[in-house]
Design a protein around this motif. Structure first.
Motif, PDB file in Angstrom:
ATOM      1  N   VAL A 170     -21.681  -4.323  11.979  1.00  0.00           N
ATOM      2  CA  VAL A 170     -21.155  -5.686  11.875  1.00  0.00           C
ATOM      3  C   VAL A 170     -19.932  -5.715  10.962  1.00  0.00           C
ATOM      4  O   VAL A 170     -20.016  -5.335   9.800  1.00  0.00           O
ATOM      5  N   PRO A 171     -18.791  -6.177  11.496  1.00  0.00           N
ATOM      6  CA  PRO A 171     -17.577  -6.251  10.670  1.00  0.00           C
ATOM      7  C   PRO A 171     -17.579  -7.511   9.805  1.00  0.00           C
ATOM      8  O   PRO A 171     -17.797  -8.621  10.298  1.00  0.00           O
ATOM      9  N   GLU A 172     -17.332  -7.333   8.533  1.00  0.00           N
ATOM     10  CA  GLU A 172     -17.353  -8.463   7.602  1.00  0.00           C
ATOM     11  C   GLU A 172     -16.265  -9.487   7.890  1.00  0.00           C
ATOM     12  O   GLU A 172     -16.422 -10.657   7.570  1.00  0.00           O
ATOM     13  N   ASN A 173     -15.195  -9.075   8.514  1.00  0.00           N
ATOM     14  CA  ASN A 173     -14.100 -10.005   8.783  1.00  0.00           C
ATOM     15  C   ASN A 173     -14.340 -10.825  10.049  1.00  0.00           C
ATOM     16  O   ASN A 173     -13.478 -11.586  10.478  1.00  0.00           O
ATOM     17  N   SER A 209     -22.896 -18.235  14.963  1.00  0.00           N
ATOM     18  CA  SER A 209     -21.837 -17.374  14.435  1.00  0.00           C
ATOM     19  C   SER A 209     -22.423 -15.980  14.199  1.00  0.00           C
ATOM     20  O   SER A 209     -23.652 -15.809  14.113  1.00  0.00           O
ATOM     21  N   MET A 210     -21.552 -15.001  14.079  1.00  0.00           N
ATOM     22  CA  MET A 210     -21.997 -13.634  13.779  1.00  0.00           C
ATOM     23  C   MET A 210     -22.845 -13.633  12.511  1.00  0.00           C
ATOM     24  O   MET A 210     -23.886 -12.977  12.451  1.00  0.00           O
ATOM     25  N   LYS A 211     -22.435 -14.384  11.516  1.00  0.00           N
ATOM     26  CA  LYS A 211     -23.176 -14.425  10.247  1.00  0.00           C
ATOM     27  C   LYS A 211     -24.565 -15.024  10.450  1.00  0.00           C
ATOM     28  O   LYS A 211     -25.561 -14.470   9.969  1.00  0.00           O
ATOM     29  N   THR A 238     -21.602  -6.680   4.653  1.00  0.00           N
ATOM     30  CA  THR A 238     -22.506  -5.827   5.429  1.00  0.00           C
ATOM     31  C   THR A 238     -23.503  -5.096   4.533  1.00  0.00           C
ATOM     32  O   THR A 238     -24.657  -4.908   4.918  1.00  0.00           O
ATOM     33  N   LYS A 239     -23.085  -4.723   3.342  1.00  0.00           N
ATOM     34  CA  LYS A 239     -24.005  -4.061   2.405  1.00  0.00           C
ATOM     35  C   LYS A 239     -25.172  -4.988   2.073  1.00  0.00           C
ATOM     36  O   LYS A 239     -26.332  -4.565   2.077  1.00  0.00           O
ATOM     37  N   ALA A 275     -29.170  -4.646   3.013  1.00  0.00           N
ATOM     38  CA  ALA A 275     -30.183  -4.761   1.946  1.00  0.00           C
ATOM     39  C   ALA A 275     -31.204  -5.838   2.295  1.00  0.00           C
ATOM     40  O   ALA A 275     -32.413  -5.652   2.080  1.00  0.00           O
ATOM     41  N   ALA A 276     -30.745  -6.958   2.848  1.00  0.00           N
ATOM     42  CA  ALA A 276     -31.665  -8.025   3.265  1.00  0.00           C
ATOM     43  C   ALA A 276     -32.576  -7.527   4.379  1.00  0.00           C
ATOM     44  O   ALA A 276     -33.778  -7.806   4.385  1.00  0.00           O
ATOM     45  N   PHE A 277     -32.002  -6.779   5.315  1.00  0.00           N
ATOM     46  CA  PHE A 277     -32.814  -6.214   6.391  1.00  0.00           C
ATOM     47  C   PHE A 277     -33.862  -5.266   5.822  1.00  0.00           C
ATOM     48  O   PHE A 277     -35.028  -5.310   6.219  1.00  0.00           O
TER      49      PHE A 277
END
Length: 165
Positions: free
Chosen positions: A25-28, A40-42, A78-79, A83-85
């Motif tokens: 997943v790209p942060e941008n 949304s992706m987020k 993404t980090k 971590a949440a996952f």
């Protein structure tokens, strides 16, 4: 093989695939939506990162009431997403113990206050939670493909791996 052993095996296999997908997943592109009705992706990835914890919630509780506080993890990169996952994954995996087998026939309810959406045996809800992880991971695969980001294989190589196609 017990149902819990089966679910644990599936959980581990699907978790490995989900982890690979989330790492792409790209942060941008947090705000990216392939359609106006899409998350949304987020939103999608935060929900996907949270789903493994539903296994623990189903085993340890008798319901989820949307009128009570419940939030997906909130991440900003993404980090943090990974971590949440991992936290959610470890919670879910820890709940898949032999003792949980005796709880699988007990009812579990999804509600919003007095409005009941469903009441099903916990075994069915656990299967649904695993299916939801697969479903939302597939959605993420569409998002990534439309953004021209290589997709990792799920049940074998993808078109982006090993000169598959």
């Amino acid at each position: 093989m017990t149902f819990i052993e089966f679910f644990k095996q599936q959980f581990i296999e699907e978790g490995a695939t989900t982890r690979k997908m989330l790492s792409r997943v790209p942060e941008n592109k947090w705000d990216y939506k392939p359609h106006e009705k899409s998350m949304s992706m987020k939103q999608l990835t935060e929900h996907l990162a949270d789903l493994p914890a539903w296994i623990s919630m189903v085993i340890k509780t008798d319901e989820l009431d949307f009128e009570k506080p419940y939030e997906n993890p909130r991440v900003s990169n993404t980090k943090e997403l990974l971590a949440a996952f991992e936290k959610s994954y470890n919670d879910g995996l820890a709940a898949l113990t032999p003792g949980a087998e005796a709880l699988l026939d007990k009812p579990w309810t999804l509600r919003s206050g007095a409005k009941i959406f469903s009441t099903d045996p916990k075994i069915d809800v656990i299967r649904m939670a695993l299916s939801q992880q697969i479903h939302h991971r597939a959605q993420l695969g569409v998002y990534l493909r439309l953004l021209n980001i290589p997709i990792p294989g799920s049940y074998g190589p993808s078109a982006d791996e090993n000169n598959f196609m």
